[in-house]
Design a protein around this motif. Structure first.
Motif, mmCIF file in Angstrom:
data_model
loop_
_atom_site.group_PDB
_atom_site.id
_atom_site.type_symbol
_atom_site.label_atom_id
_atom_site.label_comp_id
_atom_site.label_asym_id
_atom_site.label_seq_id
_atom_site.Cartn_x
_atom_site.Cartn_y
_atom_site.Cartn_z
ATOM 1 N N SER A 162 0.830 -1.196 0.000
ATOM 2 C CA SER A 162 0.000 0.000 0.000
ATOM 3 C C SER A 162 0.868 1.250 0.000
ATOM 4 C CB SER A 162 -0.937 0.000 1.214
ATOM 5 O OG SER A 162 -1.693 1.181 1.256
ATOM 6 N N TYR B 98 2.564 1.754 -3.472
ATOM 7 C CA TYR B 98 1.612 2.318 -4.427
ATOM 8 C C TYR B 98 1.326 3.781 -4.122
ATOM 9 C CZ TYR B 98 0.384 -2.114 -6.692
ATOM 10 O OH TYR B 98 0.400 -3.273 -7.420
ATOM 11 N N ASN C 228 -4.198 8.312 -10.232
ATOM 12 C CA ASN C 228 -5.474 7.768 -9.765
ATOM 13 C C ASN C 228 -5.432 6.250 -9.676
ATOM 14 O OD1 ASN C 228 -6.642 10.295 -9.506
ATOM 15 N ND2 ASN C 228 -7.512 10.262 -11.554
ATOM 16 N N PHE C 229 -4.833 5.624 -10.686
ATOM 17 C CA PHE C 229 -4.684 4.170 -10.708
ATOM 18 C C PHE C 229 -3.898 3.688 -9.489
ATOM 19 C CE2 PHE C 229 -2.244 0.402 -11.987
ATOM 20 C CZ PHE C 229 -3.256 -0.444 -12.421
ATOM 21 N N TYR D 289 -3.373 5.340 -6.609
ATOM 22 C CA TYR D 289 -4.132 5.599 -5.379
ATOM 23 C C TYR D 289 -5.157 4.482 -5.137
ATOM 24 C CZ TYR D 289 -2.472 10.382 -4.462
ATOM 25 O OH TYR D 289 -1.707 11.481 -4.137
ATOM 26 N N GLU D 290 -5.832 4.068 -6.199
ATOM 27 C CA GLU D 290 -6.822 2.991 -6.069
ATOM 28 C C GLU D 290 -6.164 1.699 -5.590
ATOM 29 O OE1 GLU D 290 -9.108 2.526 -9.659
ATOM 30 O OE2 GLU D 290 -9.638 4.654 -9.686
ATOM 31 N N HIS D 291 -5.006 1.388 -6.146
ATOM 32 C CA HIS D 291 -4.311 0.166 -5.748
ATOM 33 C C HIS D 291 -3.770 0.261 -4.324
ATOM 34 C CE1 HIS D 291 -4.589 -2.481 -9.185
ATOM 35 N NE2 HIS D 291 -4.613 -1.380 -9.906
ATOM 36 N N SER D 292 -3.351 1.444 -3.930
ATOM 37 C CA SER D 292 -2.923 1.636 -2.549
ATOM 38 C C SER D 292 -4.076 1.341 -1.591
ATOM 39 C CB SER D 292 -2.431 3.072 -2.343
ATOM 40 O OG SER D 292 -2.099 3.300 -0.996
ATOM 41 N N ASP D 293 -5.249 1.868 -1.913
ATOM 42 C CA ASP D 293 -6.437 1.610 -1.090
ATOM 43 C C ASP D 293 -6.794 0.129 -1.070
ATOM 44 O OD1 ASP D 293 -6.669 4.306 -0.523
ATOM 45 O OD2 ASP D 293 -8.274 4.661 -1.983
ATOM 46 N N GLU D 294 -6.665 -0.524 -2.219
ATOM 47 C CA GLU D 294 -6.993 -1.949 -2.309
ATOM 48 C C GLU D 294 -6.079 -2.789 -1.412
ATOM 49 O OE1 GLU D 294 -6.893 -5.436 -5.686
ATOM 50 O OE2 GLU D 294 -7.366 -3.389 -6.328
#
Length: 66
Positions: A21, A24, A41-42, A44-49
Motif C-alpha cells: 500500500s 503504491y 489515480n490508478f 491511489y486505487e491500488h494503494s487503497d486496495e
C-alpha cells in the motif's frame, strides 16, 4: 483457534499488504507531481486496495482472538 504457523503467516501477509500500500501511495504521489493524473489515480486505487486486504486479515485475526 489458529495454529501459530498460520497466525504467523497471516501477520507476515499483513506486513506485505501494508508495505505494498505504501509503495503504491509513493508512486501515486510521484505521478501526481509529474502531472500524470491517470496513473496517479490508478496507483491511489491500488494503494487503497492493498490497505483493504491488510484490514480484512487484521479484522479476521482479531475475530479469532489471534
Amino acid at each position: 483457534m489458529l495454529s501459530k504457523t498460520v497466525e504467523s503467516a497471516l501477520n507476515k501477509q499483513i506486513r506485505i499488504e501494508a508495505e505494498s500500500s505504501q509503495v503504491y501511495l509513493a508512486m501515486a504521489v510521484w505521478a501526481e507531481v509529474k502531472g500524470l493524473e491517470g496513473i496517479s489515480n490508478f496507483m491511489y486505487e491500488h494503494s487503497d486496495e492493498e490497505r483493504m486486504h491488510m484490514l480484512k486479515i487484521f479484522h479476521y485475526l482479531s475475530e479469532v482472538d489471534a
